[in-house]
Scaffold this motif. Sequence first.
Motif, PDB file in Angstrom:
ATOM      1  N   LYS A   1       0.817  -1.218   0.000  1.00 31.24           N
ATOM      2  CA  LYS A   1       0.000   0.000   0.000  1.00 31.24           C
ATOM      3  C   LYS A   1       0.849   1.265   0.000  1.00 31.24           C
ATOM      4  O   LYS A   1       0.633   2.163  -0.823  1.00 31.24           O
ATOM      5  CB  LYS A   1      -0.923  -0.016   1.216  1.00 31.24           C
ATOM      6  CG  LYS A   1      -1.742   1.261   1.384  1.00 31.24           C
ATOM      7  CD  LYS A   1      -2.584   1.212   2.642  1.00 31.24           C
ATOM      8  CE  LYS A   1      -3.333   2.519   2.848  1.00 31.24           C
ATOM      9  NZ  LYS A   1      -4.158   2.494   4.070  1.00 31.24           N
ATOM     10  N   ASN A   2       1.804   1.349   0.900  1.00 33.30           N
ATOM     11  CA  ASN A   2       2.623   2.562   0.999  1.00 33.30           C
ATOM     12  C   ASN A   2       3.426   2.813  -0.273  1.00 33.30           C
ATOM     13  O   ASN A   2       3.554   3.961  -0.727  1.00 33.30           O
ATOM     14  CB  ASN A   2       3.559   2.461   2.196  1.00 33.30           C
ATOM     15  CG  ASN A   2       2.815   2.475   3.518  1.00 33.30           C
ATOM     16  OD1 ASN A   2       1.720   3.019   3.611  1.00 33.30           O
ATOM     17  ND2 ASN A   2       3.403   1.879   4.545  1.00 33.30           N
ATOM     18  N   GLY A   3       3.968   1.750  -0.848  1.00 33.54           N
ATOM     19  CA  GLY A   3       4.744   1.895  -2.076  1.00 33.54           C
ATOM     20  C   GLY A   3       3.883   2.362  -3.236  1.00 33.54           C
ATOM     21  O   GLY A   3       4.308   3.201  -4.043  1.00 33.54           O
ATOM     22  N   ILE A   4       2.651   1.846  -3.312  1.00 31.68           N
ATOM     23  CA  ILE A   4       1.751   2.236  -4.396  1.00 31.68           C
ATOM     24  C   ILE A   4       1.315   3.688  -4.236  1.00 31.68           C
ATOM     25  O   ILE A   4       1.262   4.448  -5.213  1.00 31.68           O
ATOM     26  CB  ILE A   4       0.523   1.301  -4.428  1.00 31.68           C
ATOM     27  CG1 ILE A   4       0.970  -0.118  -4.804  1.00 31.68           C
ATOM     28  CG2 ILE A   4      -0.514   1.799  -5.433  1.00 31.68           C
ATOM     29  CD1 ILE A   4      -0.094  -1.168  -4.641  1.00 31.68           C
ATOM     30  N   ASN A   5       1.009   4.088  -3.015  1.00 32.62           N
ATOM     31  CA  ASN A   5       0.638   5.481  -2.777  1.00 32.62           C
ATOM     32  C   ASN A   5       1.794   6.426  -3.109  1.00 32.62           C
ATOM     33  O   ASN A   5       1.584   7.517  -3.645  1.00 32.62           O
ATOM     34  CB  ASN A   5       0.207   5.672  -1.325  1.00 32.62           C
ATOM     35  CG  ASN A   5      -1.121   4.994  -1.026  1.00 32.62           C
ATOM     36  OD1 ASN A   5      -1.905   4.733  -1.932  1.00 32.62           O
ATOM     37  ND2 ASN A   5      -1.368   4.705   0.245  1.00 32.62           N
ATOM     38  N   ALA A   6       3.014   6.001  -2.793  1.00 34.44           N
ATOM     39  CA  ALA A   6       4.190   6.802  -3.143  1.00 34.44           C
ATOM     40  C   ALA A   6       4.337   6.890  -4.663  1.00 34.44           C
ATOM     41  O   ALA A   6       4.726   7.933  -5.204  1.00 34.44           O
ATOM     42  CB  ALA A   6       5.450   6.184  -2.531  1.00 34.44           C
ATOM     43  N   LEU A   7       3.998   5.791  -5.342  1.00 40.40           N
ATOM     44  CA  LEU A   7       4.060   5.776  -6.809  1.00 40.40           C
ATOM     45  C   LEU A   7       3.048   6.745  -7.402  1.00 40.40           C
ATOM     46  O   LEU A   7       3.363   7.470  -8.362  1.00 40.40           O
ATOM     47  CB  LEU A   7       3.795   4.362  -7.330  1.00 40.40           C
ATOM     48  CG  LEU A   7       3.730   4.199  -8.856  1.00 40.40           C
ATOM     49  CD1 LEU A   7       5.071   4.559  -9.485  1.00 40.40           C
ATOM     50  CD2 LEU A   7       3.315   2.784  -9.230  1.00 40.40           C
ATOM     51  N   ILE A   8       1.840   6.769  -6.840  1.00 40.58           N
ATOM     52  CA  ILE A   8       0.808   7.696  -7.319  1.00 40.58           C
ATOM     53  C   ILE A   8       1.292   9.137  -7.208  1.00 40.58           C
ATOM     54  O   ILE A   8       1.184   9.925  -8.158  1.00 40.58           O
ATOM     55  CB  ILE A   8      -0.493   7.509  -6.517  1.00 40.58           C
ATOM     56  CG1 ILE A   8      -1.086   6.120  -6.763  1.00 40.58           C
ATOM     57  CG2 ILE A   8      -1.513   8.589  -6.895  1.00 40.58           C
ATOM     58  CD1 ILE A   8      -2.261   5.797  -5.864  1.00 40.58           C
ATOM     59  N   ILE A   9       1.849   9.478  -6.043  1.00 44.37           N
ATOM     60  CA  ILE A   9       2.353  10.835  -5.832  1.00 44.37           C
ATOM     61  C   ILE A   9       3.494  11.142  -6.797  1.00 44.37           C
ATOM     62  O   ILE A   9       3.571  12.235  -7.375  1.00 44.37           O
ATOM     63  CB  ILE A   9       2.818  11.008  -4.375  1.00 44.37           C
ATOM     64  CG1 ILE A   9       1.625  10.874  -3.420  1.00 44.37           C
ATOM     65  CG2 ILE A   9       3.514  12.359  -4.177  1.00 44.37           C
ATOM     66  CD1 ILE A   9       2.006  10.842  -1.956  1.00 44.37           C
ATOM     67  N   SER A  10       4.380  10.165  -6.998  1.00 39.57           N
ATOM     68  CA  SER A  10       5.526  10.355  -7.892  1.00 39.57           C
ATOM     69  C   SER A  10       5.073  10.619  -9.326  1.00 39.57           C
ATOM     70  O   SER A  10       5.637  11.480 -10.018  1.00 39.57           O
ATOM     71  CB  SER A  10       6.428   9.119  -7.854  1.00 39.57           C
ATOM     72  OG  SER A  10       6.955   8.913  -6.566  1.00 39.57           O
ATOM     73  N   VAL A  11       4.054   9.887  -9.771  1.00 47.01           N
ATOM     74  CA  VAL A  11       3.539  10.076 -11.132  1.00 47.01           C
ATOM     75  C   VAL A  11       3.000  11.493 -11.296  1.00 47.01           C
ATOM     76  O   VAL A  11       3.289  12.184 -12.286  1.00 47.01           O
ATOM     77  CB  VAL A  11       2.444   9.041 -11.460  1.00 47.01           C
ATOM     78  CG1 VAL A  11       1.712   9.425 -12.756  1.00 47.01           C
ATOM     79  CG2 VAL A  11       3.046   7.654 -11.598  1.00 47.01           C
ATOM     80  N   PHE A  12       2.230  11.963 -10.314  1.00 49.02           N
ATOM     81  CA  PHE A  12       1.673  13.315 -10.396  1.00 49.02           C
ATOM     82  C   PHE A  12       2.781  14.366 -10.400  1.00 49.02           C
ATOM     83  O   PHE A  12       2.723  15.340 -11.164  1.00 49.02           O
ATOM     84  CB  PHE A  12       0.702  13.559  -9.234  1.00 49.02           C
ATOM     85  CG  PHE A  12      -0.710  13.187  -9.544  1.00 49.02           C
ATOM     86  CD1 PHE A  12      -1.632  14.141  -9.930  1.00 49.02           C
ATOM     87  CD2 PHE A  12      -1.115  11.865  -9.469  1.00 49.02           C
ATOM     88  CE1 PHE A  12      -2.939  13.798 -10.223  1.00 49.02           C
ATOM     89  CE2 PHE A  12      -2.420  11.506  -9.759  1.00 49.02           C
ATOM     90  CZ  PHE A  12      -3.338  12.473 -10.136  1.00 49.02           C
TER      91      PHE A  12
END
Length: 226
Positions: A199-210
Amino acid sequence: MEQAKFTTGFALLLLAALVLNIGYFAFSIDPRDVSVSLDESGAIETFQLAYIAGATALFLVAGLLQHKAGRMFCMGMAVLCIVFFLRELEVDRVGPITTYMNSKVFRVHEAIVVIAVACVYLAFRWRTVGDIAQFVFSKSAWPFYVAAIFLLIGAYCDSQHGTVSMQIKEEIAESASYLALMVTAAGLCYQYSRSSEHKNGINALIISVFVLVLVGAYVHGLYVLA
């Protein structure tokens, strides 16, 4: 299909993103001098490509987080985003490859490949079509309809070719549509990541993409204007 549920908080977030996007370009484009702003390598076109690229990446991640119908739907949206990306991408004709990419033949070949892949995928996943259709025609799919409405507005403005005002409205509407897709894809990733051990890694990925999308597009816009 794992039912996606878009909350009131998500609706407000999407509304805020669309208002900021539309407001920024509506006030930054000078109708008296649009040669730079609306050029195919200009700021708004760059943001459109960045939005689509971000949406593609996030739909792929959302697809990997799901199974069966949910995965098929998200992967299909990723393919659709790639089609949008190629539609918006403009490259200078400096060789045989770029000349081919700017030709009608490329569009025909692109359509053939997409249809062929879709047919093969449907043949192996036919049982999931009903679940996908149920989601698409449900109230839960409203963010996709928002994106579709903006895309239709852009298409209408494009059909009224000839005026600078319509050209500006077309580009702003298209950018809003692609941004809506990216935000919606992020919303799907966030929902399905809650039951994942990553979960934490995916949320970090979402933020990184934005961050990459916004910073990358902004920097490229400054480079074009320099």
